[in-house]
Write a protein that holds these residues in place. Structure first.
Motif, mmCIF file in Angstrom:
data_model
loop_
_atom_site.group_PDB
_atom_site.id
_atom_site.type_symbol
_atom_site.label_atom_id
_atom_site.label_comp_id
_atom_site.label_asym_id
_atom_site.label_seq_id
_atom_site.Cartn_x
_atom_site.Cartn_y
_atom_site.Cartn_z
ATOM 1 N N LEU A 12 0.891 -1.229 0.129
ATOM 2 C CA LEU A 12 -0.150 0.014 -0.142
ATOM 3 C C LEU A 12 0.967 1.191 -0.053
ATOM 4 N N ALA A 13 1.844 1.050 0.708
ATOM 5 C CA ALA A 13 3.185 2.434 0.785
ATOM 6 C C ALA A 13 3.467 2.623 -0.744
ATOM 7 N N ALA A 14 3.849 1.501 -1.254
ATOM 8 C CA ALA A 14 4.541 1.477 -2.624
ATOM 9 C C ALA A 14 3.495 2.190 -3.750
ATOM 10 N N ALA A 219 1.841 10.672 -0.005
ATOM 11 C CA ALA A 219 2.561 9.972 -0.885
ATOM 12 C C ALA A 219 3.913 9.988 0.058
ATOM 13 N N THR A 220 4.130 10.933 1.122
ATOM 14 C CA THR A 220 5.184 10.741 2.135
ATOM 15 C C THR A 220 5.038 10.362 3.282
ATOM 16 N N GLY A 221 4.118 11.243 4.176
ATOM 17 C CA GLY A 221 3.644 10.946 5.432
ATOM 18 C C GLY A 221 2.980 9.586 5.692
ATOM 19 N N ILE A 222 1.735 9.360 5.230
ATOM 20 C CA ILE A 222 1.145 8.079 5.322
ATOM 21 C C ILE A 222 1.721 7.016 4.597
ATOM 22 N N ALA A 223 2.327 7.301 3.508
ATOM 23 C CA ALA A 223 2.910 6.088 2.874
ATOM 24 C C ALA A 223 4.221 5.523 3.755
ATOM 25 N N ALA A 245 6.445 -2.268 -6.523
ATOM 26 C CA ALA A 245 5.072 -1.837 -6.700
ATOM 27 C C ALA A 245 4.813 -0.490 -7.037
ATOM 28 N N GLU A 246 5.862 0.276 -6.589
ATOM 29 C CA GLU A 246 5.644 1.583 -7.155
ATOM 30 C C GLU A 246 5.671 1.995 -8.644
ATOM 31 N N PRO A 247 6.786 1.604 -9.611
ATOM 32 C CA PRO A 247 6.566 1.784 -10.686
ATOM 33 C C PRO A 247 5.440 1.146 -11.681
ATOM 34 N N LEU A 248 4.940 0.022 -11.037
ATOM 35 C CA LEU A 248 3.537 -0.620 -11.417
ATOM 36 C C LEU A 248 2.547 0.216 -11.482
#
Length: 307
Positions: A12-14, A219-223, A245-248
């Motif tokens: 989920l973070a990614a 995209a920063t704090g919660i991730a 999974a980020e680039p996906l």
């Protein structure tokens, strides 16, 4: 049930990290990528620090200052290195080398410093994921090999791997919220001079505020808070591979929101990425269940010996 959640926290973070590129596409034209990176850390750090102060779970007792400074420097270095690599050598090469090298560095550092040898499943899934990432991003018309850009991309991958490894050691004694809040606040302070070097007038516009809040809070704090929660029960090498999974996510958002076109090779790369991540999650679940069985056996044997 709780044992199955850590890998999905990292995924989920990614996914949230994967929204970064699409969000930047909606930023004002005058916003420099490095300035966006510095703003992202500043907003994210303040957001996390505010939550910690409101909740009141801020405890500096026995806080490892050296490890915290190292983790903060790693994250502070990652931002300008990654954005500079992308601007110098192109999005394709910069992203593939930075994100693709991070799992390799993470596995090697765990092996060298922690004496934890990566499993066969990790090697297979990491290989599939990196190849998939390569096929997803690299296009003939966008390839630009620049030695300086490549070195910066490798530096970004190494910085992220080190951040993950050091953060995991901090999470053994302190809460994930406290660790992420302190590390990102210090990282933001390190990058704060950049806010005075670049033109920051864009941040006062409606789009500028929206982009800053999305990148900083979501995209920063919660991730990174989700990433830290996942790191508590997942090895750093596994976590970094799952973060591919980020680039996906970025590719899918580019297709559906920005109208980008993916070739057959890119779709095949996406499939390999999914295959590698799925293989790693299944392997993580099996190892977790085995640990649980072993722990139960030890407890049972202890009880039997007592009586």
């Amino acid at each position: 049930m709780k044992e199955k959640l850590p890998p999905f926290f990292i995924l989920l973070a990614a996914i949230l990290w994967g929204t970064t590129g699409t969000t930047q596409a909606f930023a004002p034209e005058t916003a420099h990528p490095i300035a966006i990176g510095a703003t992202r850390l500043a907003v994210g750090g303040l957001f996390l620090l505010l939550i910690v102060l409101v909740i009141g779970k801020f405890n500096f007792q026995n806080w490892p200052i050296k490890s915290t400074i190292m983790a903060s420097l790693c994250m502070a270095l990652y931002q300008p290195l990654f954005f500079s690599a992308v601007s110098i050598t192109g999005v394709a090469i910069g992203t593939v080398i930075a994100i693709g090298s991070a799992p390799i560095f993470s596995g090697l550092t765990e092996w060298i410093y922690l004496k934890i040898r990566p499993s066969k499943i990790w090697w297979y899934s990491t290989f599939l994921s990196i190849v998939g990432c390569l096929m997803l991003f690299v296009k003939k018309e966008s390839v630009l090999v620049d030695p300086v850009g490549i070195v910066m991309a490798i530096g970004a991958g190494f910085s992220f791997a080190c951040y993950t490894l050091i953060s995991r050691s901090l999470l053994e004694k302190h809460s994930s919220l406290s660790v992420v809040a302190v590390v990102f606040t210090l990282s933001a302070i390190c990058l704060s001079p950049l806010l005075f070097i670049f033109d920051m007038s864009w941040i006062m516009s409606f789009r500028g505020v929206g982009v800053s809040l999305q990148l900083g809070i979501m995209a920063t704090g919660i991730a990174y808070l989700l990433f830290a929660k996942g790191l508590i029960d997942v090895s750093s090498s596994t976590a970094v591979t799952l973060s591919l999974a980020e680039p996906l996510t970025a590719a899918l958002l580019g297709v559906f929101l920005l109208g980008e076109y993916l070739t057959v090779t890119s779709w095949l790369g996406m499939f390999l990425l999914l295959l590698g991540i799925g293989l790693l999650i299944s392997g993580t679940k099996k190892s977790t269940s085995i640990k649980g069985t072993l722990n139960y056996s030890v407890v049972s044997d202890t009880k039997n010996k007592r009586y």
